[in-house]
Design an enzyme around this catalytic site. Structure first.
Site, mmCIF file in Angstrom:
data_model
loop_
_atom_site.group_PDB
_atom_site.id
_atom_site.type_symbol
_atom_site.label_atom_id
_atom_site.label_comp_id
_atom_site.label_asym_id
_atom_site.label_seq_id
_atom_site.Cartn_x
_atom_site.Cartn_y
_atom_site.Cartn_z
ATOM 1 N N SER A 107 56.411 8.852 2.328
ATOM 2 C CA SER A 107 57.710 9.344 1.846
ATOM 3 C C SER A 107 57.591 9.996 0.468
ATOM 4 O O SER A 107 56.775 9.568 -0.354
ATOM 5 C CB SER A 107 58.680 8.156 1.753
ATOM 6 O OG SER A 107 59.804 8.478 0.972
ATOM 7 N N TYR A 130 61.701 15.547 0.835
ATOM 8 C CA TYR A 130 63.155 15.707 0.796
ATOM 9 C C TYR A 130 63.461 17.109 0.318
ATOM 10 O O TYR A 130 62.645 17.743 -0.358
ATOM 11 C CB TYR A 130 63.784 14.653 -0.125
ATOM 12 C CG TYR A 130 64.068 13.355 0.592
ATOM 13 C CD1 TYR A 130 64.883 13.346 1.714
ATOM 14 C CD2 TYR A 130 63.542 12.154 0.152
ATOM 15 C CE1 TYR A 130 65.159 12.161 2.386
ATOM 16 C CE2 TYR A 130 63.812 10.961 0.823
ATOM 17 C CZ TYR A 130 64.625 10.983 1.945
ATOM 18 O OH TYR A 130 64.900 9.820 2.608
ATOM 19 N N THR A 156 62.758 16.309 5.761
ATOM 20 C CA THR A 156 63.937 15.536 6.177
ATOM 21 C C THR A 156 65.199 16.305 5.811
ATOM 22 O O THR A 156 65.425 16.606 4.637
ATOM 23 C CB THR A 156 63.926 14.152 5.485
ATOM 24 O OG1 THR A 156 62.731 13.478 5.879
ATOM 25 C CG2 THR A 156 65.119 13.322 5.878
ATOM 26 N N LYS A 252 62.838 16.752 10.428
ATOM 27 C CA LYS A 252 63.311 15.398 10.772
ATOM 28 C C LYS A 252 64.795 15.231 10.484
ATOM 29 O O LYS A 252 65.251 15.601 9.401
ATOM 30 C CB LYS A 252 62.518 14.382 9.923
ATOM 31 C CG LYS A 252 62.991 12.947 10.015
ATOM 32 C CD LYS A 252 62.050 12.034 9.247
ATOM 33 C CE LYS A 252 62.382 10.576 9.434
ATOM 34 N NZ LYS A 252 63.453 10.098 8.560
ATOM 35 N N HIS A 276 68.120 8.858 10.864
ATOM 36 C CA HIS A 276 67.640 8.159 9.674
ATOM 37 C C HIS A 276 67.753 6.641 9.850
ATOM 38 O O HIS A 276 68.050 5.902 8.907
ATOM 39 C CB HIS A 276 68.439 8.615 8.450
ATOM 40 C CG HIS A 276 67.633 8.753 7.183
ATOM 41 N ND1 HIS A 276 67.263 9.970 6.682
ATOM 42 C CD2 HIS A 276 67.136 7.831 6.326
ATOM 43 C CE1 HIS A 276 66.578 9.783 5.549
ATOM 44 N NE2 HIS A 276 66.489 8.491 5.325
#
Ligand code: FMN
Length: 387
Positions: A107, A130, A156, A252, A276
């Protein structure tokens, strides 16, 4: 050591060993948690068709995700703060995944940095990014991923704004965490976790602190996070990210077929049908229920993956039979990590692998790559109950 035969066993140990604020962080969904619960319970609406007297010798769960070999179609999903569930958690999870032969996704909001994970593992991993406003930071994130030989980027797209999780607010779990007296008292009772944390230097957001101009130390994080996420994100902006990264790209956070078509048009190599893990829009469709319409819309033109709610090999089998090329587990491996470190992640993967392997055989199939909808019994209104 207790005998661990399923993911729920790992969950029980995890709950005892990890401080309450980090347990709550994992084990919540947004608002009423309706979608969080539906993600798992909707798998139970699909039945597996039992077959007998079919030669089941020599079965194989080996497959490919975005052209990369996987021991089974299950990757580890990106999970922020993994290094707070267990000291050096990202490195341990990445090692377990590498040994098992499945992809690990790091992440953006990890504790161990990209470079740190690359130095301490010997197989390429995937980086989740992100969609932040800061162009410089984004370009550097992709460059750092390239330098660390990451073999895919996962963007994401379902977190322009943060869904609310009640427990996190009450526990003071923000960036950086604001420790309450209750949290500190609770942490003091988690000896094994505490010893691990005392023994590591990795306790802050490794990809952020020291990599963003105004974030020199963890105390600067709050101001940065409040500003960093891009509320005006649109598909043109996602196209810019596509240009920043020339490796395999996975998008995603897709639940609607129209968004799946947009992601396809951006030039992604795969999409992940995901809400999520029920942490964003409460009341959204579960991923498994969203899958059929997305398969109809784009399934023959792009690889479709799925996460949210997977707790067993049977869940993986159902998702693959409905057309997903790959799946991801989030909480299922975090339970293992918090319970037993790297060995716990390995155990979670072994449990899921065995369930997948045996269930596939009991459906009369030997090769995961040949599994199709014929092994399922799906209620007639499964995917169009809600219009
Ligand atoms: C504690 C926690 C933290 C997460 N952090 C991230 C993150 O940093 N980036 C991201 O794309 N998804 C994140 N997710 C979502 C997961 O990648 C994945 O979509 C979700 O966990 C799948 O559902 P499952 O936990 O039911 O398997 C997080 C999920 C959890 C449970």
């Amino acid at each position: 050591m207790p005998v661990i035969t399923n993911i729920q066993d790992l969950h029980r140990i995890y709950r005892r060993r990890v401080p309450r604020m980090f347990y709550d962080y994992t084990e919540s969904g947004s608002w009423t948690e309706q979608t969080f619960r539906a993600n798992s319970s909707d798998f139970n609406d699909i039945l597996l068709r039992q077959r007998v007297a079919i030669d089941m010798a020599g079965g194989s769960t080996a497959s490919q995700m975005i052209g990369q070999d996987v021991a089974m179609p299950v990757a580890l999903a990106p999970v922020g703060l993994t290094g707070m569930q267990c000291a050096d958690g990202e490195i341990k999870a990445a090692r377990a995944a590498a040994k098992f032969g499945v992809p690990y996704t790091l992440s953006t909001m990890s504790i161990c940095s990209i470079e740190d994970v690359a130095e301490n593992t010997d197989r390429p991993f995937w980086l989740q990014v992100y969609t932040l406003k800061d162009d410089d930071f984004m370009q550097r994130l992709f460059d750092r991923a390239k330098a660390a030989k990451c073999s895919a980027a996962v963007i994401t797209v379902d977190l322009q704004m943060l869904g609310q999780r009640h427990k996190d607010i009450k526990n003071g779990l923000s960036a950086p965490p604001k420790l309450t007296a209750r949290s500190i008292a609770n942490m003091a009772t988690k000896a094994q976790w505490g010893l691990g944390m005392l023994g590591t230097k990795r306790r802050f957001f490794g990809n952020i602190v020291g990599h963003v101009k105004d974030v020199k130390d963890p105390r600067d994080l709050a101001a940065w996070t409040a500003e960093a996420f891009d509320i005006s994100l649109d598909w043109d902006r996602i196209r810019q990210f596509r240009r920043m990264w020339d490796g395999p790209l996975i998008i995603k956070g897709i639940i609607d077929p129209r968004d799946a078509v947009e992601a396809l048009n951006v030039g992604a190599d795969a999409i992940i049908v995901s809400n999520h893990g029920g942490r964003q829009l409460d009341g959204a469709l579960s991923s498994i229920r969203a899958l059929p319409a997305i398969m109809d819309a784009v399934g023959d033109r792009i690889e479709v993956h799925l996460d949210s709610g997977i707790r067993s090999g049977q869940d993986v089998l159902k998702a693959v039979a409905m057309g997903a090329t790959g799946t991801y587990i989030g909480r299922a491996y975090i339970y293992g990590l918090g319970a037993m470190g790297e060995a716990g992640v390995t155990r979670a993967l072994e449990v899921i692998h065995k369930e997948l392997d045996v269930s596939m055989a009991l459906c009369g199939r030997r090769d995961i790559r040949g599994v199709d909808r014929d092994i399922l019994m799906i209620p007639k209104d499964f995917s169009d109950r809600w219009q």
